[in-house]
Design an enzyme around this catalytic site. Structure first.
Site, PDB file in Angstrom:
ATOM      1  N   ARG A 100     -10.211   4.772 -16.323  1.00 17.74           N
ATOM      2  CA  ARG A 100     -11.269   3.852 -15.876  1.00 17.74           C
ATOM      3  C   ARG A 100     -12.020   4.391 -14.659  1.00 17.74           C
ATOM      4  O   ARG A 100     -13.253   4.356 -14.606  1.00 17.74           O
ATOM      5  CB  ARG A 100     -10.658   2.489 -15.546  1.00 17.74           C
ATOM      6  CG  ARG A 100     -10.033   1.759 -16.724  1.00 17.74           C
ATOM      7  CD  ARG A 100      -9.364   0.482 -16.247  1.00 17.74           C
ATOM      8  NE  ARG A 100      -8.743  -0.257 -17.335  1.00 17.74           N
ATOM      9  CZ  ARG A 100      -7.501  -0.049 -17.759  1.00 17.74           C
ATOM     10  NH1 ARG A 100      -6.758   0.881 -17.183  1.00 17.74           N
ATOM     11  NH2 ARG A 100      -7.002  -0.766 -18.759  1.00 17.74           N
ATOM     12  N   ALA A 105      -6.313   9.179  -5.334  1.00 20.44           N
ATOM     13  CA  ALA A 105      -5.449   8.671  -6.404  1.00 20.44           C
ATOM     14  C   ALA A 105      -4.022   8.461  -5.903  1.00 20.44           C
ATOM     15  O   ALA A 105      -3.622   7.335  -5.592  1.00 20.44           O
ATOM     16  CB  ALA A 105      -5.482   9.634  -7.595  1.00 20.44           C
ATOM     17  N   ARG A 106      -3.235   9.537  -5.811  1.00 14.14           N
ATOM     18  CA  ARG A 106      -1.852   9.469  -5.333  1.00 14.14           C
ATOM     19  C   ARG A 106      -1.569  10.675  -4.447  1.00 14.14           C
ATOM     20  O   ARG A 106      -1.948  11.801  -4.764  1.00 14.14           O
ATOM     21  CB  ARG A 106      -0.864   9.440  -6.513  1.00 14.14           C
ATOM     22  CG  ARG A 106      -0.838   8.098  -7.247  1.00 14.14           C
ATOM     23  CD  ARG A 106      -0.198   7.023  -6.370  1.00 14.14           C
ATOM     24  NE  ARG A 106      -0.148   5.718  -7.023  1.00 14.14           N
ATOM     25  CZ  ARG A 106      -1.046   4.767  -6.878  1.00 14.14           C
ATOM     26  NH1 ARG A 106      -2.120   5.001  -6.138  1.00 14.14           N
ATOM     27  NH2 ARG A 106      -0.903   3.601  -7.463  1.00 14.14           N
ATOM     28  N   ASP A 126      -7.653  10.190   0.790  1.00  9.86           N
ATOM     29  CA  ASP A 126      -7.373   8.787   1.089  1.00  9.86           C
ATOM     30  C   ASP A 126      -5.899   8.466   0.906  1.00  9.86           C
ATOM     31  O   ASP A 126      -5.458   7.390   1.294  1.00  9.86           O
ATOM     32  CB  ASP A 126      -8.208   7.880   0.180  1.00  9.86           C
ATOM     33  CG  ASP A 126      -7.998   6.401   0.464  1.00  9.86           C
ATOM     34  OD1 ASP A 126      -8.257   5.978   1.615  1.00  9.86           O
ATOM     35  OD2 ASP A 126      -7.552   5.668  -0.442  1.00  9.86           O
ATOM     36  N   GLU A 169       3.104   7.529   2.764  1.00 11.60           N
ATOM     37  CA  GLU A 169       1.807   6.868   2.805  1.00 11.60           C
ATOM     38  C   GLU A 169       1.106   7.090   4.138  1.00 11.60           C
ATOM     39  O   GLU A 169      -0.090   7.370   4.181  1.00 11.60           O
ATOM     40  CB  GLU A 169       1.952   5.374   2.527  1.00 11.60           C
ATOM     41  CG  GLU A 169       0.597   4.677   2.504  1.00 11.60           C
ATOM     42  CD  GLU A 169       0.695   3.213   2.161  1.00 11.60           C
ATOM     43  OE1 GLU A 169      -0.303   2.675   1.660  1.00 11.60           O
ATOM     44  OE2 GLU A 169       1.746   2.607   2.394  1.00 11.60           O
ATOM     45  N   HIS A 187      -5.665   5.181   3.031  1.00 14.23           N
ATOM     46  CA  HIS A 187      -5.347   4.587   1.724  1.00 14.23           C
ATOM     47  C   HIS A 187      -6.033   3.230   1.569  1.00 14.23           C
ATOM     48  O   HIS A 187      -5.387   2.208   1.367  1.00 14.23           O
ATOM     49  CB  HIS A 187      -3.829   4.438   1.545  1.00 14.23           C
ATOM     50  CG  HIS A 187      -3.448   4.177   0.104  1.00 14.23           C
ATOM     51  ND1 HIS A 187      -2.147   4.129  -0.324  1.00 14.23           N
ATOM     52  CD2 HIS A 187      -4.207   3.948  -1.004  1.00 14.23           C
ATOM     53  CE1 HIS A 187      -2.114   3.884  -1.629  1.00 14.23           C
ATOM     54  NE2 HIS A 187      -3.361   3.770  -2.056  1.00 14.23           N
TER      55      HIS A 187
END
Length: 344
Positions: A170, A251-252, A276, A281, A303
């Protein structure tokens, strides 16, 4: 009297500014109703406890668990006990949802796969254009007291450059439509979608990741984190990229090897990166990220590519509606059901 128990392990919107306030859970209480005992993970010192005894104690007896950053583990599922009916991820990814483990336990898992497509595509475009136009070095130079049109280097004309998209779900498709309008050519690598699909978005599919990396001036990642994609971009891949190219990852974090990225930036294999996402994290929790964060060719954000007022409101309501459906036994055909082995 409450007949169901639901635990939200670590909802960020209840801890704004480092202050946890369960009274903010207005949407959740409205949707779930008075028959739900709504509980939240333990919060202190500016963070939720997402592992260990305090989390397990609160999970005991839950009908549904709602996780955000907390990871689904055998211990967490054991702590919840036999009443557990499902686990819902408050987000897009499935890496911390552990679909294979849930399938092994006979538990359905759900996420919200499409609530922030607009936001992530927009944020990806912002990072990319900031890199292409050297916005950050220009800002730093001018606010530092020097007017210099050449600070950060001389940009290229984008309508002569190639955009490469890794992962054509998507968000990858939305990026092709939006960011792709700036570029001469858009190329796509995704072995899990038909080659002709890219054509419908004005792009061209390539057969290998190496081909895409070698032929793109800006590479942006939009694939899920799976064992197959962990450190998808390592030293070999970064050496394959064009000198002067940029890498964007919203994304990750674990899609990119940070040590290899530092080397690529330091030795000039690529011109810069827009990031990002990190692993852990918060990149300040691992010193391997320090030289990446400090590199002048890097643009970083915390993020938040998914974030907007509208996306957060939609996510909260849709998660609560999923939980309510599970409690009511209405699980057939629900959007967001995650199957083992499916990472998209």
């Amino acid at each position: 009297m409450a007949t169901h128990q639901v635990l939200y392990t670590d909802p960020p919107y209840l801890a704004e500014g480092g202050v946890f306030d369960p009274a903010r859970a207005v949407t959740e209480r409205q949707v779930l109703g008075a028959d739900v005992d709504l509980r939240f993970g333990a919060y202190g010192d500016g963070r939720y406890d997402v592992t260990g005894p305090s989390l397990h104690e609160r999970a005991a007896g839950s009908d549904v668990l709602v996780v955000y950053r907390a990871r689904v583990t055998p211990d967490l599922l054991d702590a919840a006990g036999p009443a557990l009916r499902a686990v819902v991820r408050q987000g897009v990814g499935v890496d911390n949802l552990a679909p294979a483990l849930l399938a092994e336990r006979g538990l359905p898992g759900f996420n919200i796969p499409d609530y922030c497509v607009d936001e992530v595509a927009t944020h990806t475009s912002a990072l990319a254009l900031a890199l292409e136009r050297q916005v950050i070095p220009q800002h730093r130079t001018l606010t530092g007291g020097t007017f210099d049109i050449y600070a950060g280097g001389v940009p290229h004309r984008l309508n002569r450059r190639t955009l490469g998209i890794v992962g054509f779900g998507r968000i990858g498709r939305a990026v092709a439509r939006r960011l792709g309008t700036f570029y001469d050519t858009v190329k796509v690598y995704d072995p899990y979608v038909g080659r002709d699909l890219a054509e419908g978005y004005g792009a061209r599919a390539v057969d290998t990741l190496q081909e895409l990396l070698a032929e793109s001036d800006l590479v942006t990642l939009h694939c899920p984190l799976t064992p197959e994609t962990e450190h998808l971009i390592g030293e070999d891949e970064l050496r394959t990229m064009r000198r002067g190219a940029h890498l964007v990852n919203a994304a990750r974090g674990r899609l990119v090897d940070p040590g290899a990225l530092h080397k690529a930036l330091d030795e000039g294999w690529i011109a810069g990166a827009g990031l990002d996402v990190f692993s852990p994290e918060n990149p300040h929790h691992d010193e391997v990220w320090a030289p990446v964060l400090g590199h002048p060719g890097v643009v970083v954000t915390s993020h938040r590519a998914f974030l907007s007022q509208e996306a957060e409101a939609s996510s909260r309501r849709r998660v609560a509606e999923l939980v309510r459906a599970v409690l009511d036994g209405r699980t057939e055909g629900l959007v967001g059901r995650v199957e083992a082995g499916v990472g998209r």
